[in-house]
Write an enzyme that holds these catalytic residues in place. Structure first.
Site, PDB file in Angstrom:
ATOM      1  N   GLU A 190      39.140  31.852  53.280  1.00 42.47           N
ATOM      2  CA  GLU A 190      38.807  30.801  52.455  1.00 42.47           C
ATOM      3  C   GLU A 190      37.621  30.010  53.116  1.00 42.47           C
ATOM      4  OE1 GLU A 190      40.410  29.736  49.478  1.00 42.47           O
ATOM      5  OE2 GLU A 190      41.885  31.477  49.546  1.00 42.47           O
ATOM      6  N   LYS A 205      55.674  31.196  53.088  1.00 45.46           N
ATOM      7  CA  LYS A 205      56.099  32.540  52.602  1.00 45.46           C
ATOM      8  C   LYS A 205      57.466  32.801  53.459  1.00 45.46           C
ATOM      9  CE  LYS A 205      51.552  34.260  51.565  1.00 45.46           C
ATOM     10  NZ  LYS A 205      50.184  34.610  52.084  1.00 45.46           N
ATOM     11  N   GLY A 304      43.953  39.204  47.411  1.00 44.79           N
ATOM     12  CA  GLY A 304      43.041  39.653  46.372  1.00 44.79           C
ATOM     13  C   GLY A 304      43.389  39.209  44.893  1.00 44.79           C
TER      14      GLY A 304
END
Lengths: 436, 436
Positions: A190, A205, A304
């Site tokens: 990013e 996560k 993605g």
């Protein structure tokens, strides 16, 4: 055929691919789910941009409340990112009787428990397959395919940006800065890379994986988290010469009969022949060790638009297939968490890579070995690589056997005070879990 | 809490581990499924043996009909193997309104279509996660996690016995016979190994994978199947020197816009750095290529009592979680198959490894190259390894670029008729699909 109406909130990269793939796979998904899954409304930041992307004007809004309050929608998909607004969106949606799909790992890591409880009390589901490891159906594996198992370990590479950067640093002999620059140019990182490279994204996560496998939500601040920003190409090179590679791993482990769960994120040395070592570039891979099934590895694209959309669509199909249920098998522990807790990092047992910068004179190694020996820490190998200049001291790399972190850190502190030491000791953990 | 009553038919290695793990994980499974899953009756061959294993006498029978006819049972688990009796058991059970779990790949390969249709017409489910790749939740991934995708390829190592034998032949430089003997001693191969080493077992699994991913049941006899019995250690060695390893692969591929599906099982050369090449011993690994998600790899134990039991238990949890459904999302295609069909092996395009035994004299290579050239088949490399004795001719190994199988086979036939050739050409297919 019945229809299943969806409101989409957020039309960024992932949102657009959800929209696009749902259209191109419409017939197939109808057959596989038994319902016509249709996006009836989309909340966007810019209507103009959405129109350019080919979305028909009739279904666009800039107000997410229109979606949450629309009685005609069965489910909402939240894909805007951030924490506060998505939290408001999701809680409102659940209260209005909607099922929810999200890919928002930060939100879940911080508010997963409240959201799960709310979903449970309103008897609605919240699915978030896309929040961990992109298109890999990892959460379904934990909750469905491996449901019979007690989990002994879930560890792996869950951040594509970090894995791409470390791979480039290793194979391309690049500096961190150069590898980051390349990752940004190629769209793997990013514009603001902080969440990724700091390890925080992996920690979010890890929190989700911990919740699903050990049935309690750890506090994010309890997760030991160290990023890749300060990984030095020298250490990548020396580790390589010793037969190891650097990977940013999320590690979640519970030893049998213990009520403490290890949960940590940090650059880790893995033997080159370890299966995770061959996971390169923007791929993710996670090892799950179940008490019945043994070891499993799941591998695929971790980020993605399309891989993430694949996961979001699988959640929508699941919601469409099964009607509202009294009992939510996915979040059965929402209101009754286990008594497990996070093990302090000082208590973990690990192998370590220790790089010291020392003045090259006799007796140095003996003094270091004595300090380690007093703490009962065994040395497994020592290397002093050739260097071209001695002016800044010489590197000395020591690999140690399993040791409790706090004793090793105490030893490192004592070593750092030795007179012939230049600079602080550099320490990395080494994992040698086998896949068997 | 509601209960979910199960009848178990077969108490061999897998059946016993299902029984055992259900008991030791009872509380966990109840929480995860919302029901008390309980085995109320077990049909066995020998009551005496079952009693010795600790099963209480009250639930044992030697007559499977008692289980199928018991109105108190919600589901049956068929684990006896074979084809005719299980077929009778399962069809009877479905007609009696029972849900069914089986691990029987041979049965499904031969009668999957009829069984699926029957289940569909009686609105009951048949689940068979354990039938392919043991404990790996591969079928759930195809049907749920990757549900949104059109599949471009599903290929991998799905027979643990063959993989163990080939690994031993490669790493231990053993003959096929010695490796098989070792596999039997360690329990990796059955007393009668034929189904495994002939490739038939892999073909049965390929049929199931084809059905779930391409929604039609291929006839078993249409699946090109070649086993590992005649793999020569010489070829393993020569392939190794060229950078390849031997794996028995099940390969299922459909090209975009084609209505033909490649489905084949044969020893295959893979580059050593391919991710499947590092799958050794009794592990299984399967690559799935989806049109949205890209490539995924699933890896784990492909056989054994516990891994298989893990899969059977996950099926039971799914049945317990969700009540009978009007629409069966798993077998939605039972009554409406796609128009796809199996591509004849002569039509596939592949790279090949060709070993010839030739009299060592000038002009040999030119004559062979001319035949290949006439068929437009390009040679990628040629090796003539050193040998100690020339009396039996010398080996000549030729790797060729992509060619249509029928043209390559025609060329091989012509080559075999050359006067300086000793013995038949040895041919293996080479796969170089990338994981990307």
């Amino acid at each position: 055929m019945k229809s299943f109406h969806v409101g989409l909130i957020g039309l960024g990269n992932v949102g657009y691919r959800v929209w696009h793939n749902l259209l191109t796979h419409r017939e197939l998904l109808a057959k596989k789910s038994g319902k016509e899954i249709e996006i009836k409304k989309i909340a966007v930041r810019s209507v103009e941009k959405a129109l350019k992307q080919g979305v028909p004007p009739g279904i666009l809004t800039t107000d997410w409340k229109e979606i949450v309050n629309d009685p005609d929608l069965d489910a909402i998909v939240e894909l805007i990112g951030g924490i506060d607004v998505p939290y408001e969106i999701i809680t409102e949606a659940l209260k209005k009787g909607k099922e929810v799909v999200t890919a928002n790992k930060a939100l879940l890591a911080f508010h997963g428990q409240q959201i799960a409880s709310l979903a449970s009390s309103y008897k609605r589901r919240i699915l978030f397959e896309a929040s961990v490891a992109g298109g890999i159906p990892l959460l379904q594996a934990i909750q469905d395919g491996l449901v019979a198992n007690r989990f002994l370990m879930i560890s792996g590479i869950v951040n594509a940006t970090c894995n791409y950067i470390l791979t480039e640093m290793t194979n391309g002999r690049m500096s961190y800065a150069d590898a980051l620059k390349k990752a940004k140019e190629l769209g793997y990182a990013e514009a603001d890379e902080t969440l990724d490279v700091s390890g925080e994204d992996s920690a979010h996560k890890a929190a989700i994986l911990c919740a699903l496998s050990y049935r309690f939500w750890p506090k994010v601040e309890e997760i030991y988290t160290s990023g890749i920003q300060s990984v030095d190409p020298f250490d990548i090179q020396y580790a390589g010469e010793l037969g190891y590679v650097f990977k940013l791993l999320a590690i979640i482990k519970k030893h049998q009969d213990s009520k403490e769960v290890e949960i940590r994120v940090h650059p880790t040395l893995l033997r080159k022949d370890h299966i995770l070592s061959s996971v390169s570039g923007s791929f993710n891979a996670v090892i799950i060790k179940g008490d019945i099934v043994g070891d499993q590895l799941f591998y695929g694209r971790g980020a993605g638009g399309d891989p993430t959309a694949s996961a979001v669509l699988s959640d929508l199909v699941e919601l469409a297939r099964y009607p509202h249920m009294e009992y939510n098998p996915r979040l059965f522990f929402a209101d009754e968490q286990t008594e497990y807790k996070v093990m302090p990092i000082s208590e973990i047992i690990s192998r370590y890579y220790l790089r010291l910068n020392v003045v090259d004179k006799p007796g140095v190694l003996a003094a270091i070995a004595e300090i380690l020996g007093k703490k009962n820490i065994g040395i497994s190998s020592v290397v002093q690589p050739e260097v071209s200049s001695f002016s800044q001291g010489v590197p000395l790399i020591i690999m140690v056997h399993d040791a409790k972190e706090k004793y090793f850190k105490e030893a490192c502190f004592e070593i750092s005070r030795l007179p012939f030491l230049k600079g602080e000791p550099i320490v990395y953990r080494v994992e040698d879990f086998h896949v068997q």
